[in-house]
Design an enzyme around this catalytic site. Structure first.
Site, PDB file in Angstrom:
ATOM      1  CG  ASP A 115     -12.811   5.485   3.451  1.00  0.00           C
ATOM      2  OD1 ASP A 115     -13.739   4.892   2.864  1.00  0.00           O
ATOM      3  OD2 ASP A 115     -12.826   5.700   4.679  1.00  0.00           O
ATOM      4  CG  HIS A 175     -18.144   2.868  -5.578  1.00  0.00           C
ATOM      5  ND1 HIS A 175     -17.153   2.798  -4.621  1.00  0.00           N
ATOM      6  CD2 HIS A 175     -19.261   2.372  -4.992  1.00  0.00           C
ATOM      7  CE1 HIS A 175     -17.645   2.261  -3.507  1.00  0.00           C
ATOM      8  NE2 HIS A 175     -18.918   2.006  -3.716  1.00  0.00           N
ATOM      9  CB  SER A 220     -10.300  -4.476   1.641  1.00  0.00           C
ATOM     10  OG  SER A 220     -11.618  -4.601   2.139  1.00  0.00           O
ATOM     11  CB  SER A 221      -9.564  -9.665   2.119  1.00  0.00           C
ATOM     12  OG  SER A 221      -9.065  -8.991   3.260  1.00  0.00           O
ATOM     13  CG  ASN A 277     -14.016  -3.567   0.283  1.00  0.00           C
ATOM     14  OD1 ASN A 277     -13.120  -2.989  -0.324  1.00  0.00           O
ATOM     15  ND2 ASN A 277     -14.553  -3.042   1.379  1.00  0.00           N
ATOM     16  NE  ARG A 303      -9.576   5.116   6.033  1.00  0.00           N
ATOM     17  CZ  ARG A 303     -10.005   3.902   6.317  1.00  0.00           C
ATOM     18  NH1 ARG A 303      -9.179   3.042   6.873  1.00  0.00           N
ATOM     19  NH2 ARG A 303     -11.243   3.535   6.051  1.00  0.00           N
ATOM     20  NE  ARG A 331     -11.929   1.941   9.876  1.00  0.00           N
ATOM     21  CZ  ARG A 331     -12.935   2.769  10.142  1.00  0.00           C
ATOM     22  NH1 ARG A 331     -12.887   3.528  11.228  1.00  0.00           N
ATOM     23  NH2 ARG A 331     -13.981   2.846   9.341  1.00  0.00           N
ATOM     24  CG  LEU A 332      -2.850   1.578   9.449  1.00  0.00           C
ATOM     25  CD1 LEU A 332      -1.596   0.795   9.803  1.00  0.00           C
ATOM     26  CD2 LEU A 332      -2.503   2.746   8.525  1.00  0.00           C
TER      27      LEU A 332
END
Length: 252
Positions: free
Chosen positions: A21, A38, A66-67, A69, A189, A195-196
């Site tokens: 992240d 990025h 991620s789903s 994203n 992270r 958070r996960l």
């Protein structure tokens, strides 16, 4: 003597997972062009992979897309998909050099045909490598993973291969992504969030959690080595008491 020289192999995690992240914030802070954060994040992965191989880590899983994203602006999604393709192409010589197996987890149905073919080809070419496994999570979500596993179990019941009474956590665990890999021992992270974010929820049930304010493009081998030192000092009880764990360690 470097910090990695002091690490005890028996105290190392077998499986490290990383939520990479902070790329966008890195780009803004450093006044980079659109998408350059990025690109910097993509380049930050290489030394981490090489260090994990040299240290003896069995599996490194990184959260690339991620789903959730998919909800980002279309231009950013397109850039991330392009960078994923570049990452796979750029990683292949490194996978071959270090004999690293490359795997992908996630729902591939939303990915382009070209990207799916590239992923399948990379997996096939590195399938027999055993130095380490690098897992890239693309279009992945922990809730999707568990629901997908439950659906496969339901299909087994419907086909008569399994009864409802047979369903338990062990059976479900056979159908989640990375069912054949060690469970996550250490989850990192970067970026300062705590958070996960729906990452490897099943596989990380007993993972040791590490959070750092360092943005992913700035995360380096020295910081990872320091985390591994701390990991080695933590007592992992898995529901037992400290006394029980200590007694087992003394016997072994």
């Amino acid at each position: 003597m470097t910090m990695s020289d002091t690490l005890v192999p028996a105290l190392l995690p077998r499986h490290i997972a990383v939520i990479m992240d902070g790329n966008n914030r890195y780009g803004k802070i450093n006044q980079l062009g659109k998408g350059q954060g990025h690109i910097a994040g993509k380049d930050a992965l290489d030394p981490i992979v090489e260090y994990c191989v040299s240290t003896g880590i069995e599996v490194l899983t990184v959260f690339a897309f991620s789903s959730e994203n998919w909800l980002r602006p279309p231009s950013e999604v397109a850039l991330l998909m392009h960078l994923l393709s570049l990452t796979i192409n750029e990683q292949m010589p490194r996978m071959i050099k270090y004999r690293i197996r490359l795997r992908f987890i996630g729902d591939r149905r939303q990915l382009s045909d070209d990207l799916q073919l590239l992923m399948a080809d990379a997996e096939q070419k590195t399938a027999d490598f055993e130095a380490m496994t690098l897992v890239i999570a693309i279009s992945y979500g922990g809730k999707w993973d568990i629901a997908h596993a439950a659906k496969q179990l339901a299909e087994q019941v419907q086909a008569g291969h399994l009864s409802v009474e047979d369903i338990n956590k062990e059976q479900l665990g056979k159908y989640v992504q990375l069912a054949d890999a060690p469970e996550v021992d250490m989850l990192i992270r970067t970026g300062g969030e705590y958070r996960l974010s729906n990452f490897l929820l099943w596989q990380s049930a007993y993972a040791e959690l590490f959070f750092t304010p360092t943005l992913w493009p700035d995360f380096n081998v020295d910081e990872l080595a320091a985390m591994l030192e701390e990991f080695a000092q933590r007592q992992r009880r898995f529901g037992k008491t400290s006394e029980q764990v200590t007694a087992v360690q003394q016997i072994s």
